[in-house]
Design a protein around this motif. Structure first.
Motif, PDB file in Angstrom:
ATOM      1  N   THR A 216       0.819  -1.224   0.000  1.00 44.45           N
ATOM      2  CA  THR A 216       0.000   0.000   0.000  1.00 44.45           C
ATOM      3  C   THR A 216       0.849   1.268   0.000  1.00 44.45           C
TER       4      THR A 216
ATOM      5  N   ARG B 160      -6.004   1.493   3.668  1.00 36.49           N
ATOM      6  CA  ARG B 160      -6.685   0.622   4.628  1.00 36.49           C
ATOM      7  C   ARG B 160      -7.700  -0.274   3.931  1.00 36.49           C
TER       8      ARG B 160
ATOM      9  N   ARG C 107       0.113  -0.436   9.418  1.00 40.38           N
ATOM     10  CA  ARG C 107      -1.139  -1.060   8.980  1.00 40.38           C
ATOM     11  C   ARG C 107      -0.889  -2.362   8.219  1.00 40.38           C
TER      12      ARG C 107
ATOM     13  N   ASP D  71      -0.117   4.845  10.345  1.00 38.55           N
ATOM     14  CA  ASP D  71      -0.953   5.080   9.168  1.00 38.55           C
ATOM     15  C   ASP D  71      -1.020   6.577   8.865  1.00 38.55           C
TER      16      ASP D  71
END
Length: 562
Positions: free
Chosen positions: A493, A502, A525, A562
């Motif tokens: 990500t 997320r 995350r 995050d």
């Protein structure tokens, strides 16, 4: 010279392995063309002279004009046919060999280590596949065949003139071969440095131009646009200077050939005149000898261009030869014990052309269905570990046993094709329903259905037409199409906004149910879905912790939030 031989050996081997008969046929036809040309010119001179002398005497009535006329016509037909066949055979064989060279070279570049090395040097890869391969057509067409034919022509002329007088034939042959081969060799050595500089200049020009086009915005914002333009002009000037020096060498070689031809023909004229005056040969034979000498010089002039391109050819051979081996399938990794996704025992691995180990003393196992996060600073060895597990990085020592795996790299590679085509790279046989299913699982189906042509929407070069988040989701959908028991994820990500990241990591976790995961990451995350965390430092695993342990939480807390 040994280095040149080493570089040329695999190329010549491929030449004859691919088109041996066609190459030999082309050389034979080229030799037949030159031989017929020499014989035609010599016989024509003899016939004209003999006919003129016969017309001035009483022998005109008995002089046979039919046999020489027939011979001249036959030689003219043979020369024309051989020339036509030689052009067809040599060029067809050369193009076929160059196609095979490109295929072999591409296979070499398609090997994992080579592909990774050249990932950020597309200009160099393009140059190897085009200019360097094209340079090798001179090896056969302008160097090997012309040299062999020229030597053959010198021997044939020397033999023909030797029948008139042995000393005349021997001296002519030695002088012609020595000067005819010596001048191109000297010119080739003189042009070698400039030919190499020209090739480097053109490669630099292409590379800097590509950098200008690809990084135009960054160069403009940094105020370096003028500097890049000057760099391009400098490369162009460098290549132009090398071209100028090559032109000078060619001019000198042309002058040298002209001088040698003049000296050789003058000496031949004096020799045949002396032999005719001494009644050793007749006037028609003297004319034949002079024209044979004249025609024998011509094949050596064909070496001029080959001499100038010798340096470029040798440079291309030196750069291509190391990769000129058809890519072989890597040895399959050993299967792990039942219940395990992989096991690594005392494994060390090295990157290509690196003396320092990328991984050293790795001891690690992963049970089937377990999820492992690998964390560490940049350059610590996270990506190297994934490359080892995927088979891209071979182990030098130790034992590696891995189940079938799929690797999702940091970089999303999309191509100028439709969305369907980009997706089907992972599974060309996937059904329409399966494609829509993985797109939905990746959270991309709604975006695609909103497009006018849906899944058949074309993308531009590099996947232009999708946002960064959409591109990453498409890569994720490709991963879902690979039904393998082990997924390897390299910062899946990275570069996405928090909400998108997320969502992606949640969908990935759901789709990975029952599979084993290895995630290389420095973001909390991504590591938060793992069952264990391995800390890697300097290519070594320094710590492994399991969820619920204090070390696990400590490892999570050291990651970027995050």
């Amino acid at each position: 010279m040994s280095t040149f031989a080493t570089n040329l050996k695999p190329i010549l081997r491929l030449f004859f392995a691919e088109r041996r008969r066609a190459l030999l046929l082309g050389a034979a036809l080229s030799a037949a063309t030159v031989t017929a040309g020499i014989a035609l010119l010599g016989l024509s001179g003899w016939f004209i002279t003999a006919t003129s002398l016969a017309g001035l005497s009483a022998a005109a009535i008995t002089f046979d004009v039919f046999a020489p006329s027939a011979g001249i016509r036959l030689l003219a037909i043979v020369r024309t046919a051989a020339r036509y066949g030689e052009r067809l055979a040599t060029h067809d064989a050369t193009l076929g060999v160059l196609a095979a060279l490109r295929e072999r070279l591409f296979r070499g570049f398609a090997e994992p280590s080579a592909a990774r090395t050249l990932l950020y040097r597309p200009a160099r890869l393009l140059f190897r596949l085009t200019a360097d391969i094209d340079a090798l057509d001179s090896l056969y067409l302008r160097i090997l065949v012309p040299a062999a034919v020229a030597i053959g022509a010198a021997l044939a002329a020397s033999l023909a003139l030797g029948l008139m007088h042995p000393v005349f034939g021997l001296c002519f042959g030695l002088f012609l071969a020595g000067a005819g081969l010596g001048l191109p060799l000297i010119a080739g050595l003189a042009a070698r440095k400039h030919a190499r500089r020209r090739a480097h200049g053109i490669e630099g020009l292409r590379s800097r131009t590509i950098d200008l086009v690809a990084g135009l915005t960054d160069l403009l914002m940094a105020g370096r646009l003028a500097a890049q333009r000057h760099a391009i002009m400098a490369a162009d000037s460098y290549a132009a200077h090398a071209d100028d020096r090559l032109n000078r060498v060619e001019t000198g070689l042309t002058f040298g050939f002209g001088l040698v031809s003049t000296l050789l023909l003058t000496a031949s004229l004096l020799a045949v005149a002396a032999l005719a005056e001494a009644k050793v040969i007749t006037a028609p034979v003297a004319a034949l000898g002079l024209l044979v000498a004249f025609a024998a010089v011509e094949p050596f002039a064909a070496l001029r261009r080959g001499a100038l391109e010798l340096g470029r050819t040798l440079l291309a051979a030196a750069r291509i030869a190391p990769r000129l081996v058809a890519a072989t399938e890597p040895e399959p990794l050993a299967a792990p014990l039942p219940g395990y996704a992989f096991s690594l025992a005392d494994v060390s691995a090295f990157r290509e052309n690196s003396a320092a180990p990328a991984l050293e003393g790795i001891e690690l196992t992963l049970q089937q269905g377990e999820r492992l996060a690998v964390i560490g600073s940049s350059g610590a060895g996270k990506s190297s570990l994934l490359a080892l597990l995927s088979g891209e990085l071979p182990a030098r020592t130790g034992s590696v046993a891995v189940t079938t795996a799929t690797l999702l790299t940091q970089r999303t590679e999309l191509f100028e094709d439709s969305l369907r085509g980009n997706l089907c790279l992972a599974n060309p046989d996937a059904s329409e329903a399966r494609l829509l299913e993985v797109l939905a699982a990746a959270g991309l189906l709604a975006d695609i259905e909103a497009m006018p042509r849906g899944i058949d929407t074309p993308l531009g070069e590099g996947g232009i037409g999708l946002s960064g988040g959409q591109s990453r989701r498409l890569a994720l959908a490709r991963l879902f199409l690979r039904d393998t028991p082990l997924w390897l994820l390299d910062e899946p990500t990275e570069g996405l906004d928090g909400a998108t990241a997320r969502d992606v990591i949640g969908r990935l976790s759901n789709m990975a149910a029952g599979r084993s995961l290895v995630i290389a990451t420095h973001i909390r995350r991504e590591a938060d879905i793992a069952d264990r965390i391995a800390v890697i430092e300097g290519g070594r695993i320094s710590e492994i912790s399991r969820r619920g342990e204090a070390a696990f939480e400590k490892a999570l807390n050291r990651l970027r939030p995050d």
